[in-house]
Design a protein around this motif. Structure first.
Motif, short mmCIF file in Angstrom:
data_model
loop_
_atom_site.label_atom_id
_atom_site.label_comp_id
_atom_site.label_asym_id
_atom_site.label_seq_id
_atom_site.Cartn_x
_atom_site.Cartn_y
_atom_site.Cartn_z
N ALA A 108 6.40 -25.00 -25.28
CA ALA A 108 7.52 -25.30 -24.39
C ALA A 108 8.37 -24.07 -24.14
O ALA A 108 8.77 -23.79 -22.99
N LEU A 109 8.66 -23.32 -25.20
CA LEU A 109 9.50 -22.13 -25.04
C LEU A 109 8.79 -21.07 -24.21
O LEU A 109 9.41 -20.41 -23.36
N ASP A 110 7.49 -20.90 -24.42
CA ASP A 110 6.72 -19.94 -23.63
C ASP A 110 6.69 -20.31 -22.15
O ASP A 110 6.67 -19.44 -21.28
N VAL A 128 17.58 -29.53 -15.17
CA VAL A 128 16.17 -29.60 -15.58
C VAL A 128 15.29 -29.30 -14.37
O VAL A 128 15.22 -30.09 -13.43
N ARG A 129 14.64 -28.17 -14.39
CA ARG A 129 13.67 -27.82 -13.35
C ARG A 129 12.24 -28.01 -13.82
O ARG A 129 11.34 -28.22 -13.02
N ARG A 130 12.03 -27.90 -15.13
CA ARG A 130 10.67 -27.96 -15.67
C ARG A 130 10.69 -28.71 -16.99
O ARG A 130 11.55 -28.48 -17.83
N VAL A 131 9.73 -29.64 -17.17
CA VAL A 131 9.63 -30.38 -18.42
C VAL A 131 8.21 -30.25 -18.96
O VAL A 131 7.26 -29.97 -18.22
N LEU A 132 8.07 -30.47 -20.26
CA LEU A 132 6.76 -30.50 -20.92
C LEU A 132 6.60 -31.84 -21.61
O LEU A 132 7.47 -32.25 -22.37
N ILE A 157 17.79 -26.16 -29.85
CA ILE A 157 19.21 -26.00 -29.48
C ILE A 157 19.48 -24.57 -29.02
O ILE A 157 20.15 -24.35 -28.00
N LYS A 158 18.95 -23.59 -29.75
CA LYS A 158 19.18 -22.19 -29.37
C LYS A 158 18.60 -21.89 -27.98
O LYS A 158 19.17 -21.08 -27.22
N ALA A 159 17.49 -22.53 -27.65
CA ALA A 159 16.86 -22.29 -26.35
C ALA A 159 17.40 -23.22 -25.27
O ALA A 159 16.96 -23.15 -24.12
N ASP A 160 18.34 -24.09 -25.63
CA ASP A 160 18.94 -25.05 -24.69
C ASP A 160 17.87 -25.96 -24.07
O ASP A 160 17.85 -26.20 -22.86
N VAL A 161 16.97 -26.44 -24.93
CA VAL A 161 15.90 -27.34 -24.50
C VAL A 161 16.23 -28.75 -24.98
O VAL A 161 16.41 -28.98 -26.18
N ALA A 162 16.31 -29.68 -24.05
CA ALA A 162 16.58 -31.07 -24.38
C ALA A 162 15.31 -31.73 -24.91
O ALA A 162 14.19 -31.30 -24.60
N GLU A 185 3.83 -25.93 -32.87
CA GLU A 185 2.93 -25.43 -31.83
C GLU A 185 3.35 -25.89 -30.43
O GLU A 185 3.30 -25.12 -29.47
N THR A 186 3.74 -27.16 -30.29
CA THR A 186 4.15 -27.63 -28.97
C THR A 186 5.53 -27.10 -28.60
O THR A 186 5.82 -26.90 -27.42
N VAL A 187 6.38 -26.88 -29.60
CA VAL A 187 7.68 -26.27 -29.32
C VAL A 187 7.47 -24.84 -28.81
O VAL A 187 8.10 -24.41 -27.83
N ALA A 188 6.58 -24.09 -29.44
CA ALA A 188 6.28 -22.74 -28.97
C ALA A 188 5.72 -22.77 -27.56
O ALA A 188 6.06 -21.91 -26.72
#
Length: 295
Positions: A60-62, A43-47, A96-101, A55-58
């Motif tokens: 985070a992915l951006d 984990v280098r960056r968290v939101l 899961i596809k973006a490997d975001v916890a 909207e918040t997932v988008a």
């Protein structure tokens, strides 16, 4: 969290969060903790967000984060499917596809000191804080001033109308803003606050003898009955606006850890998007002038 130069892992971030907001402090009905993610993932960056919504997932992915830390649980109630054809299933598949916890700190963050209501109280400048409803004696969260909501003293007295304008100015902006119930000229010296839906603590605010109580999601009948029986004046802000201030405190915790870049979402996730006051006497309800047309 580890102070070495190694890149922190999901497990490292979880350990830091649970040191500050122990899971045992959460209500039995709550669903907190790690929802998605490999504990060994880096984990280098968290939101930090209030709500896990498309909207918040988008966002985070951006931003390229590896972890989202949310206040509201995505899976508070049981589901029988996480198929991508469902609202929550689609979110889960994206993460899961973006490997975001995904990690949730909810009622355990509400009762913490400092916690959600401390951040709200700070926006209003309250001093001499104490819990509105102290944690139950013998419960894991008992003691050290922990509990739901906060009671404090304003730096100087305000009328209810002035306090309402102050709250609207210092809380995150929403379409709805802040509304109040009670005599606009009532003097307010002591104020109770509770981030999120706080009508369950109306009786506590009355017993405490505060002059006013600010929370969110207040309903018509409980509000009317509360005022009719001599309870304190009430201020009702949106759910998101009363909990968004805590994200700054949460981010400060994580920014103190080497190797973690922490972002805070300012996306307004309040579902109410339009507010209109009644027109003043003599003003038309709509502008019925013909639009200018050329040719």
């Amino acid at each position: 969290m580890s102070t070495t130069t190694a890149v922190p892992t999901v497990a490292d971030v979880v350990a830091e969060l649970e040191r500050r907001y122990p899971p045992a402090w959460a209500e039995e009905w709550d669903r907190i903790g790690l929802v998605l993610g490999e504990p060994g993932g880096t984990v280098r960056r968290v939101l930090c967000v209030v709500d896990v919504v498309p909207e918040t997932v988008a966002e985070a992915l951006d931003a390229g984060v590896e972890m989202i830390i949310a206040h509201h649980p995505l899976l508070l109630r049981g589901v029988s499917s996480v198929a991508p054809t469902t609202y929550k299933g689609r979110i889960i598949h994206q993460l899961i596809k973006a490997d975001v916890a995904l990690y949730v700190a909810h009622t355990n963050a509400d009762v913490a000191v400092p916690g959600v209501s401390d951040a709200l109280a700070a926006r209003l400048g309250l001093v001499d804080l104490r819990p509105l409803q102290p944690a139950r004696p013998g419960s894991p969260a008992a003691g050290a001033g922990r509990g739901a909501g906060r009671i404090g003293r304003l730096p100087h007295p305000l009328t209810l109308a002035e306090l309402t304008r102050l709250a609207a100015a210092v809380l995150p902006a929403t379409a709805v803003g802040v509304r109040a119930a009670g005599d606009p000229n009532r003097t307010v010296r002591t104020l109770a606050v509770c981030g999120g839906a706080g009508d369950g603590f109306l009786a506590d605010a009355a017993v405490a003898g505060v002059d006013a109580y600010l929370t969110s999601d207040l309903r018509h009948h409980p509000t009317g009955e509360h005022l009719a029986t001599g309870g304190p004046a009430l201020l009702d802000a949106t759910h998101w606006a009363t909990e968004r201030p805590w994200l700054d405190d949460l981010a400060a915790v994580l920014r103190a850890a080497p190797g973690v870049e922490t972002l805070v979402s300012d996306l307004d996730t309040d579902p109410w998007t339009v507010h209109a006051a009644a027109p003043a006497a003599g003003e038309p309800a709509v502008d019925d002038k013909e639009p200018d047309r050329e040719g």
